[in-house]
Scaffold this motif. Structure first.
Motif, PDB file in Angstrom:
ATOM      1  N   ALA A  14       0.845  -1.195   0.000  1.00 16.81           N
ATOM      2  CA  ALA A  14       0.000   0.000   0.000  1.00 16.81           C
ATOM      3  C   ALA A  14       0.877   1.239   0.000  1.00 16.81           C
ATOM      4  CB  ALA A  14      -0.901  -0.002   1.229  1.00 16.81           C
ATOM      5  N   ASP A  39      -0.639   6.953   0.417  1.00 13.45           N
ATOM      6  CA  ASP A  39      -1.957   7.550   0.170  1.00 13.45           C
ATOM      7  C   ASP A  39      -3.101   6.560   0.319  1.00 13.45           C
ATOM      8  OD1 ASP A  39      -0.815  10.018  -0.336  1.00 13.45           O
ATOM      9  OD2 ASP A  39      -0.690   9.670  -2.491  1.00 13.45           O
ATOM     10  N   THR A  40      -2.809   5.246   0.233  1.00 17.04           N
ATOM     11  CA  THR A  40      -3.885   4.260   0.283  1.00 17.04           C
ATOM     12  C   THR A  40      -3.824   3.353   1.498  1.00 17.04           C
ATOM     13  OG1 THR A  40      -2.622   2.677  -1.051  1.00 17.04           O
ATOM     14  CG2 THR A  40      -4.078   4.226  -2.233  1.00 17.04           C
ATOM     15  N   ALA A  41      -2.739   3.388   2.235  1.00 15.35           N
ATOM     16  CA  ALA A  41      -2.621   2.532   3.420  1.00 15.35           C
ATOM     17  C   ALA A  41      -3.663   2.942   4.463  1.00 15.35           C
ATOM     18  CB  ALA A  41      -1.217   2.655   4.014  1.00 15.35           C
ATOM     19  N   PRO A  42      -4.240   1.959   5.161  1.00 12.93           N
ATOM     20  CA  PRO A  42      -5.199   2.317   6.212  1.00 12.93           C
ATOM     21  C   PRO A  42      -4.508   3.167   7.284  1.00 12.93           C
ATOM     22  CG  PRO A  42      -5.028  -0.085   5.961  1.00 12.93           C
ATOM     23  CD  PRO A  42      -4.026   0.546   5.048  1.00 12.93           C
ATOM     24  N   VAL A  43      -5.219   4.143   7.768  1.00 16.75           N
ATOM     25  CA  VAL A  43      -4.668   5.022   8.797  1.00 16.75           C
ATOM     26  C   VAL A  43      -5.114   4.491  10.145  1.00 16.75           C
ATOM     27  CG1 VAL A  43      -4.629   7.365   9.708  1.00 16.75           C
ATOM     28  CG2 VAL A  43      -4.738   6.999   7.240  1.00 16.75           C
ATOM     29  N   ARG A  44      -4.162   4.244  10.992  1.00 11.48           N
ATOM     30  CA  ARG A  44      -4.442   3.764  12.336  1.00 11.48           C
ATOM     31  C   ARG A  44      -3.906   4.798  13.322  1.00 11.48           C
ATOM     32  NH1 ARG A  44      -6.632  -0.412  10.452  1.00 11.48           N
ATOM     33  NH2 ARG A  44      -5.657  -2.237   9.560  1.00 11.48           N
ATOM     34  N   GLN A 101      -8.377  12.798  13.112  1.00 12.19           N
ATOM     35  CA  GLN A 101      -8.921  11.490  13.466  1.00 12.19           C
ATOM     36  C   GLN A 101     -10.353  11.642  13.943  1.00 12.19           C
ATOM     37  OE1 GLN A 101      -5.885  11.373  16.801  1.00 12.19           O
ATOM     38  NE2 GLN A 101      -7.392   9.934  17.571  1.00 12.19           N
TER      39      GLN A 101
END
Length: 156
Positions: free
Chosen positions: A14, A17-22, A77
């Protein structure tokens, strides 16, 4: 005997820009469960308004639409909203204080005031153990905020 093996295709990593944000932190509002709808909205707005000044890392970048019209930055968030009874609020307030988490409070007295000066005076006039809390906001590490909110439920 030999078997042909089709290699598994590895998924592409990923991108940023596309990786999940945690998030390792949490913004939470806890409202007393006997508030009117307009009070819930008003209290929530007031409670979260101070978090960005105390914890600037919660604020993201400014927004702009496709025409380049600028908009103010917002929290980076989600804000999770919970509810609970008076006892739940009192206990959560004590746990937030004991963990030294950034927090804001809204008391029932603030419904009768009309400006920031009078709001601050109304809170200052009451010892912390006697505050008639109708809402608190808390920011901090996820696990600490979860412990503060023990006994609360997600707002419907």
């Amino acid at each position: 005997m030999t078997t042909e093996h089709t290699p598994a295709i590895a998924p592409e990593p990923a991108s940023a820009d596309t990786a999940p944000v945690r998030f390792d932190s949490k913004i939470a509002v806890l409202l007393r469960d006997d508030l009117e709808s307009w009070q819930r909205l008003n209290v929530t707005a007031f409670l979260v308004s101070g978090l960005g000044t105390e914890a600037p890392e919660v604020i993201g970048e400014p927004y702009a639409d496709a025409d380049g019209t600028p908009y103010l930055p917002m929290f980076r968030q989600p804000v999770l909203v919970f509810e609970g009874g008076k006892e739940t609020l009192t206990a959560a307030h004590g746990r937030a204080l004991s963990r030294s988490l950034p927090r804001s409070v809204f008391t029932s007295d603030l419904f009768a005031t009309g400006n920031d000066r009078d709001n601050r005076a109304a809170v200052r006039a009451v010892p912390k153990e006697d505050l008639d809390l109708v809402g608190i906001a808390v920011y901090g590490p996820k696990n600490a905020v979860d412990k503060v909110l023990k006994g609360a439920r997600m707002h419907p």
